[in-house]
Design a protein around this motif. Structure first.
Motif, PDB file in Angstrom:
ATOM      1  N   GLY A 112       0.408  11.265   6.292  1.00 20.81           N
ATOM      2  CA  GLY A 112       0.186  12.598   5.724  1.00 20.81           C
ATOM      3  C   GLY A 112      -1.232  12.756   5.203  1.00 20.81           C
ATOM      4  O   GLY A 112      -1.858  13.808   5.400  1.00 20.81           O
ATOM      5  N   GLN A 113      -1.760  11.740   4.537  1.00 12.49           N
ATOM      6  CA  GLN A 113      -3.135  11.806   4.047  1.00 12.49           C
ATOM      7  C   GLN A 113      -4.129  11.930   5.200  1.00 12.49           C
ATOM      8  O   GLN A 113      -5.165  12.575   5.073  1.00 12.49           O
ATOM      9  CB  GLN A 113      -3.453  10.558   3.220  1.00 12.49           C
ATOM     10  CG  GLN A 113      -2.960  10.619   1.796  1.00 12.49           C
ATOM     11  CD  GLN A 113      -3.564   9.510   0.948  1.00 12.49           C
ATOM     12  OE1 GLN A 113      -4.139   8.561   1.465  1.00 12.49           O
ATOM     13  NE2 GLN A 113      -3.414   9.639  -0.363  1.00 12.49           N
ATOM     14  N   ALA A 114      -3.808  11.282   6.332  1.00 14.51           N
ATOM     15  CA  ALA A 114      -4.689  11.358   7.494  1.00 14.51           C
ATOM     16  C   ALA A 114      -4.415  12.593   8.347  1.00 14.51           C
ATOM     17  O   ALA A 114      -5.045  12.770   9.403  1.00 14.51           O
ATOM     18  CB  ALA A 114      -4.523  10.097   8.347  1.00 14.51           C
ATOM     19  N   ARG A 115      -3.477  13.449   7.884  1.00 10.50           N
ATOM     20  CA  ARG A 115      -3.077  14.665   8.610  1.00 10.50           C
ATOM     21  C   ARG A 115      -2.601  14.325  10.026  1.00 10.50           C
ATOM     22  O   ARG A 115      -2.962  14.961  11.006  1.00 10.50           O
ATOM     23  CB  ARG A 115      -4.216  15.675   8.648  1.00 10.50           C
ATOM     24  CG  ARG A 115      -4.628  16.152   7.264  1.00 10.50           C
ATOM     25  CD  ARG A 115      -5.592  17.306   7.320  1.00 10.50           C
ATOM     26  NE  ARG A 115      -5.912  17.787   5.965  1.00 10.50           N
ATOM     27  CZ  ARG A 115      -6.671  18.831   5.699  1.00 10.50           C
ATOM     28  NH1 ARG A 115      -7.180  19.535   6.708  1.00 10.50           N
ATOM     29  NH2 ARG A 115      -6.916  19.190   4.464  1.00 10.50           N
ATOM     30  N   GLU A 119       2.057   6.648  -6.924  1.00  8.34           N
ATOM     31  CA  GLU A 119       1.056   7.644  -7.309  1.00  8.34           C
ATOM     32  C   GLU A 119       1.622   9.054  -7.164  1.00  8.34           C
ATOM     33  O   GLU A 119       1.351   9.943  -7.991  1.00  8.34           O
ATOM     34  CB  GLU A 119      -0.194   7.476  -6.449  1.00  8.34           C
ATOM     35  CG  GLU A 119      -0.990   6.218  -6.775  1.00  8.34           C
ATOM     36  CD  GLU A 119      -2.151   6.013  -5.829  1.00  8.34           C
ATOM     37  OE1 GLU A 119      -2.221   6.722  -4.798  1.00  8.34           O
ATOM     38  OE2 GLU A 119      -3.005   5.142  -6.108  1.00  8.34           O
ATOM     39  N   GLU A 120       2.412   9.276  -6.103  1.00 12.49           N
ATOM     40  CA  GLU A 120       3.022  10.590  -5.929  1.00 12.49           C
ATOM     41  C   GLU A 120       4.012  10.886  -7.050  1.00 12.49           C
ATOM     42  O   GLU A 120       4.116  12.015  -7.534  1.00 12.49           O
ATOM     43  CB  GLU A 120       3.718  10.659  -4.571  1.00 12.49           C
ATOM     44  CG  GLU A 120       2.755  10.719  -3.398  1.00 12.49           C
ATOM     45  CD  GLU A 120       3.479  10.981  -2.084  1.00 12.49           C
ATOM     46  OE1 GLU A 120       4.698  11.250  -2.135  1.00 12.49           O
ATOM     47  OE2 GLU A 120       2.831  10.926  -1.030  1.00 12.49           O
ATOM     48  N   THR A 167       0.831  -1.202   0.000  1.00  6.12           N
ATOM     49  CA  THR A 167       0.000   0.000   0.000  1.00  6.12           C
ATOM     50  C   THR A 167       0.868   1.256   0.000  1.00  6.12           C
ATOM     51  O   THR A 167       0.615   2.211  -0.751  1.00  6.12           O
ATOM     52  CB  THR A 167      -0.928   0.005   1.228  1.00  6.12           C
ATOM     53  OG1 THR A 167      -1.755  -1.160   1.185  1.00  6.12           O
ATOM     54  CG2 THR A 167      -1.810   1.238   1.236  1.00  6.12           C
ATOM     55  N   MET A 211       1.164   4.129  -2.984  1.00  4.49           N
ATOM     56  CA  MET A 211       0.998   5.566  -2.751  1.00  4.49           C
ATOM     57  C   MET A 211       2.239   6.325  -3.216  1.00  4.49           C
ATOM     58  O   MET A 211       2.141   7.439  -3.760  1.00  4.49           O
ATOM     59  CB  MET A 211       0.721   5.821  -1.276  1.00  4.49           C
ATOM     60  CG  MET A 211      -0.579   5.215  -0.783  1.00  4.49           C
ATOM     61  SD  MET A 211      -0.865   5.480   0.975  1.00  4.49           S
ATOM     62  CE  MET A 211      -1.081   7.256   1.008  1.00  4.49           C
ATOM     63  N   ARG A 212       3.411   5.726  -3.029  1.00  2.79           N
ATOM     64  CA  ARG A 212       4.646   6.359  -3.473  1.00  2.79           C
ATOM     65  C   ARG A 212       4.655   6.492  -5.000  1.00  2.79           C
ATOM     66  O   ARG A 212       5.035   7.544  -5.552  1.00  2.79           O
ATOM     67  CB  ARG A 212       5.824   5.512  -3.005  1.00  2.79           C
ATOM     68  CG  ARG A 212       7.175   6.165  -3.119  1.00  2.79           C
ATOM     69  CD  ARG A 212       7.410   7.176  -2.044  1.00  2.79           C
ATOM     70  NE  ARG A 212       7.347   6.592  -0.716  1.00  2.79           N
ATOM     71  CZ  ARG A 212       7.417   7.316   0.408  1.00  2.79           C
ATOM     72  NH1 ARG A 212       7.547   8.623   0.335  1.00  2.79           N
ATOM     73  NH2 ARG A 212       7.341   6.739   1.578  1.00  2.79           N
ATOM     74  N   PRO A 238       3.467   8.883   3.691  1.00  2.00           N
ATOM     75  CA  PRO A 238       2.316   9.227   2.839  1.00  2.00           C
ATOM     76  C   PRO A 238       0.979   8.898   3.493  1.00  2.00           C
ATOM     77  O   PRO A 238       0.029   9.686   3.409  1.00  2.00           O
ATOM     78  CB  PRO A 238       2.548   8.355   1.587  1.00  2.00           C
ATOM     79  CG  PRO A 238       4.017   8.087   1.571  1.00  2.00           C
ATOM     80  CD  PRO A 238       4.404   7.965   3.014  1.00  2.00           C
ATOM     81  N   SER A 239       0.884   7.731   4.142  1.00  2.00           N
ATOM     82  CA  SER A 239      -0.381   7.337   4.769  1.00  2.00           C
ATOM     83  C   SER A 239      -0.749   8.266   5.913  1.00  2.00           C
ATOM     84  O   SER A 239      -1.897   8.710   6.033  1.00  2.00           O
ATOM     85  CB  SER A 239      -0.281   5.891   5.273  1.00  2.00           C
ATOM     86  OG  SER A 239      -0.010   5.008   4.217  1.00  2.00           O
TER      87      SER A 239
END
Length: 341
Positions: free
Chosen positions: A220-223, A156-157, A149, A153-154, A217-218
């Protein structure tokens, strides 16, 4: 089996001999009990023909009776021997058809019981092998899901940016994650064959830094964020992959079920290194806390993560505990090692 066959044959022969011999023995006793004149009277020329005829019919009748008795005894003994073999064949057929349980057989015949014991042992070993393979598949699925996962995400960035420097940095991190995935598979295969060892040493700082990059990334998406504190330069007795799996499970658990900043605190405690992971969420439900490390116990997800992480910690010579349910505080205890060369 050999002794049973000998015994049944002997019984049939003795029964036939008894049918033939007992009337002859009775005749001899009768003759011995009579005086000479009576015997000579029965053996006189006038009666000799009648006696021969009677004797012939008597012997023929005794022979028929002996054959019938011997046959009946032989059939009965054959049934006694054949029934256990038939039951053994039925159980073996069910085992071959996929039935996991082999019913024990106590026939009283040593050879048949020995074969039954061997089949029962083979069935037990087969069941253990199937269970191990299923557990390996479930564990592999769980251990590979989080790195895959993060790698997705990496990628995708990378696809969304035109900054060559950022692409290069993300690609380097992605390469590290692929290498970790490869090592995870290799270590799992090694553990399934010979068990995990605790002879390797690894820098805790390097593993935590790698996990921070992987989970960034994970989170970061969840702040949310990961904050590492405590003693630096610690080296633990564990393989890099095993330590990564233990800590990745705790971070993933906090990402899914926790809230706020995740704090990772490392310190020495005697000969051990204690790594605590906590967050600012509501914690573990009190009813679930005593069973949190049991397989398939979960408040969501597969229910394998914490159980697998605990197993890895124990196979590495340490342990994994829930120090506090609310707030949730997990702690991994591992032996400290010398500096990594």
């Amino acid at each position: 089996m050999r002794q049973a066959l000998i015994r049944s044959t002997t019984m049939a022969v003795l029964a036939a001999a008894a049918v033939m011999g007992l009337p002859l023995l009775a005749l001899l006793v009768w003759v011995a009990a009579r005086d000479r004149a009576q015997v000579e009277h029965y053996l006189s020329a006038e009666r000799i023909g009648e006696l021969v005829v009677r004797a012939t019919f008597g012997v023929a009748a005794l022979t028929v009776i002996a054959v019938v008795v011997g046959t009946l005894i032989a059939r009965r003994q054959a049934k006694v021997l054949a029934d256990p073999l038939r039951r053994l064949a039925e159980r073996a057929e069910r085992l071959g058809a996929g039935e996991s349980r082999f019913e024990p057989l106590d026939s009283g015949i040593a050879e048949v019981d020995l074969v039954a014991d061997v089949l029962a042992h083979s069935a037990a070993e087969f069941n253990r092998t199937i269970a191990d393979e299923r557990r390996f598949a479930a564990d592999a699925s769980h251990q590979l899901r989080t790195p895959l996962t993060a790698l997705l995400m990496r990628l995708e960035e990378i696809a969304m940016t035109d900054d060559l420097e950022a692409i290069r940095e993300e690609a380097n991190i992605g390469t590290t994650q692929v290498e970790r995935l490869t090592q995870v598979v290799d270590d799992m295969l090694s553990r399934s064959r010979q068990g995990a060892g605790a002879d390797s040493s690894v820098s805790l700082d390097s593993v935590l830094a790698s996990l921070q990059r992987e989970f960034q990334p994970s989170f970061g998406q969840a702040r949310r964020s990961i904050h590492v504190k405590g003693t630096r330069g610690l080296v633990v007795r564990c393989t890099p992959t095993n330590l990564s799996q233990i800590l990745a499970t705790l971070l993933e658990n906090s990402l899914i079920h926790g809230a706020g900043t995740v704090e990772v605190d490392a310190r020495r405690s005697g000969p051990s290194v204690v790594i605590e992971v906590r967050d600012q969420g509501q914690g573990v439900p009190l009813a679930l806390a005593p069973h949190i490390f049991e397989r398939s116990v979960t408040s969501g997800g597969s229910g394998l993560g914490l159980s697998l992480a605990r197993d890895i910690a124990e196979k590495s010579g340490g342990r994994l505990e829930l120090l506090s349910a609310q707030p949730a505080v997990f702690a991994a205890f591992l032996s400290e090692a010398g500096a990594v060369r």
